[in-house]
Design an enzyme around this catalytic site. Sequence first.
Site, PDB file in Angstrom:
ATOM      1  N   ARG A   1      -4.370   0.426  -2.108  1.00 42.81           N
ATOM      2  CA  ARG A   1      -3.827  -0.940  -2.048  1.00 42.81           C
ATOM      3  C   ARG A   1      -3.481  -1.475  -3.426  1.00 42.81           C
ATOM      4  O   ARG A   1      -4.112  -1.107  -4.410  1.00 42.81           O
ATOM      5  CB  ARG A   1      -4.837  -1.891  -1.402  1.00 42.81           C
ATOM      6  CG  ARG A   1      -5.100  -1.572   0.051  1.00 42.81           C
ATOM      7  CD  ARG A   1      -5.993  -2.617   0.692  1.00 42.81           C
ATOM      8  NE  ARG A   1      -6.214  -2.295   2.089  1.00 42.81           N
ATOM      9  CZ  ARG A   1      -7.123  -1.433   2.511  1.00 42.81           C
ATOM     10  NH1 ARG A   1      -7.911  -0.831   1.658  1.00 42.81           N
ATOM     11  NH2 ARG A   1      -7.245  -1.172   3.795  1.00 42.81           N
TER      12      ARG A   1
ATOM     13  N   HIS B   1       4.733   0.339   0.898  1.00 43.80           N
ATOM     14  CA  HIS B   1       5.141  -0.533   2.017  1.00 43.80           C
ATOM     15  C   HIS B   1       4.146  -1.662   2.237  1.00 43.80           C
ATOM     16  O   HIS B   1       3.002  -1.606   1.792  1.00 43.80           O
ATOM     17  CB  HIS B   1       5.293   0.274   3.315  1.00 43.80           C
ATOM     18  CG  HIS B   1       4.042   0.977   3.747  1.00 43.80           C
ATOM     19  ND1 HIS B   1       3.639   2.163   3.198  1.00 43.80           N
ATOM     20  CD2 HIS B   1       3.095   0.661   4.673  1.00 43.80           C
ATOM     21  CE1 HIS B   1       2.517   2.562   3.766  1.00 43.80           C
ATOM     22  NE2 HIS B   1       2.146   1.662   4.653  1.00 43.80           N
TER      23      HIS B   1
ATOM     24  N   HIS C   1      -0.009   5.602   1.174  1.00 41.08           N
ATOM     25  CA  HIS C   1      -1.010   6.536   1.690  1.00 41.08           C
ATOM     26  C   HIS C   1      -0.841   7.850   0.962  1.00 41.08           C
ATOM     27  O   HIS C   1       0.282   8.303   0.747  1.00 41.08           O
ATOM     28  CB  HIS C   1      -0.834   6.717   3.193  1.00 41.08           C
ATOM     29  CG  HIS C   1      -0.841   5.411   3.928  1.00 41.08           C
ATOM     30  ND1 HIS C   1      -1.963   4.631   4.024  1.00 41.08           N
ATOM     31  CD2 HIS C   1       0.146   4.735   4.546  1.00 41.08           C
ATOM     32  CE1 HIS C   1      -1.656   3.527   4.693  1.00 41.08           C
ATOM     33  NE2 HIS C   1      -0.389   3.555   5.016  1.00 41.08           N
TER      34      HIS C   1
ATOM     35  N   GLN D   1       0.812  -1.211   0.000  1.00 43.26           N
ATOM     36  CA  GLN D   1       0.000   0.000   0.000  1.00 43.26           C
ATOM     37  C   GLN D   1       0.845   1.259   0.000  1.00 43.26           C
ATOM     38  O   GLN D   1       2.036   1.226   0.295  1.00 43.26           O
ATOM     39  CB  GLN D   1      -0.885   0.008   1.255  1.00 43.26           C
ATOM     40  CG  GLN D   1      -0.089  -0.160   2.540  1.00 43.26           C
ATOM     41  CD  GLN D   1      -0.985  -0.306   3.768  1.00 43.26           C
ATOM     42  OE1 GLN D   1      -1.050   0.588   4.579  1.00 43.26           O
ATOM     43  NE2 GLN D   1      -1.669  -1.422   3.885  1.00 43.26           N
TER      44      GLN D   1
ATOM     45  N   GLU E   1       2.841   7.202   8.852  1.00 45.08           N
ATOM     46  CA  GLU E   1       2.898   6.178   9.906  1.00 45.08           C
ATOM     47  C   GLU E   1       4.323   6.025  10.419  1.00 45.08           C
ATOM     48  O   GLU E   1       5.271   6.071   9.637  1.00 45.08           O
ATOM     49  CB  GLU E   1       2.483   4.806   9.352  1.00 45.08           C
ATOM     50  CG  GLU E   1       1.100   4.725   8.813  1.00 45.08           C
ATOM     51  CD  GLU E   1       0.824   3.405   8.083  1.00 45.08           C
ATOM     52  OE1 GLU E   1      -0.350   3.070   7.960  1.00 45.08           O
ATOM     53  OE2 GLU E   1       1.762   2.745   7.614  1.00 45.08           O
TER      54      GLU E   1
HETATM   55 ZN   LIG Z   1       0.382   1.831   5.811  1.00 40.31          ZN
END
Ligand SMILES: [Zn+2]
Length: 396
Positions: free
Chosen positions: A260, A241, A88, A86, A113
């Site tokens: 995704r 990642h 972001h 995925q 993250e």
């Molecule tokens: Zn993630």
Amino acid sequence: MELTGWVKNYEWGKRGINSAVAQMAMANDPDFILNENETYAEMWMGTHFCGVSIVKETGETLDRVLKKDLPYLFKVLSIKKALSIQVHPNKCEAERLHKERPLIYKDDNHKPELSIALTPFLALVGFQPVEDIIDNIDEFEPLSKLIGKDAVHALHQNRNAEGVKECYEILMKSDETVVANCVKEIAKNYKKELKQDGLLDIFNTVNGDFPGDVGVLSLFFLNLVRLQPGQAIYLGANEIHAYLDGDCVECMACSDNVIRAGLTPKYKDVEQLIASVIFEGKPASCKLFMPYRIDDTVQVFVPPVDDFAVMHVALKHTVDTYKLQIQPYGSILLTLTGVRILRLNTKDGPKEITITRGNIVYIPVEAAPEIEFLHAEDCGDDFTAYIATYNYFRRA
Ligand SMILES: [Zn+2]
């Protein structure tokens, strides 16, 4: 305020007591009933409406008591089966995606993250340097056949991110049967090469969990990063990642926006992934995210966003009292080991609570400018905890 985290039983989580999430939940709540057959994937600490924390004393939800939402979400993760590949979106993309497709992109926020390993941790992070990708494509002939002569030739000529993008896009858009056959052929005929490259175990594991998935072939494009406990990775916007295995604490901006592209039964948005992702390669060693040390006891992970920072407190049992300077923002403390008495100011005056493994404490705005960790009667081991907070370090 002491809190109870919200446990999520996704099927990719570790099973039973092996899961750090289950261990934390049991330590936190004497009423928690462990089911050895259940998977325990995540524990959420914060005000996110999909899993808001409960204030132990009153049973109220944290967002009701605070009358606001925290800008970050703090989690414990226990991963047994790979999570989807995925990226972001950044803030700008998130706003646009949410406007255009609100059912898939459910909010307009970015989702950087930070993950800090609790146990040996394995993840795919970012693209490999272009030379390494070329070596892989040359080594695994079924892969170069799948990508095709033209794109492989162009990659050899140009040796840049644009060439990697072209090859990866062809791979991600290939017919599922063609991809599955390619995986099968490599699994069967390239064991020696996989082993030499240190990929055999992870190739077999990921292929076992998601047989023939395009994500298996991403192992030849992305960096395999191994973290030891205490080491961290930071995943900014558009950094591709996938978490593969292990336990970690994770802090992120409050959002659900995930694009995704593989290793998932969920909706894949390959177009958007290819448009968003950073194809610039870097060696795996560059992917470690280093904290900076405040003193002998505290290190802080300071990401390049305002939403959150994470402090790591490691207090030797020989130290009697430790005073931690904090700013007036709500923070969440998760205790991992040891015992201490936490003294802090609240709206109702000074308060002392004994904290030990599994204790989650909301540290209110009124606690600033300092909280104290006092010696506890039976303090045993060294005390360790993580504290998630607003990223006021960035401006300091
Ligand atoms: Zn993630």
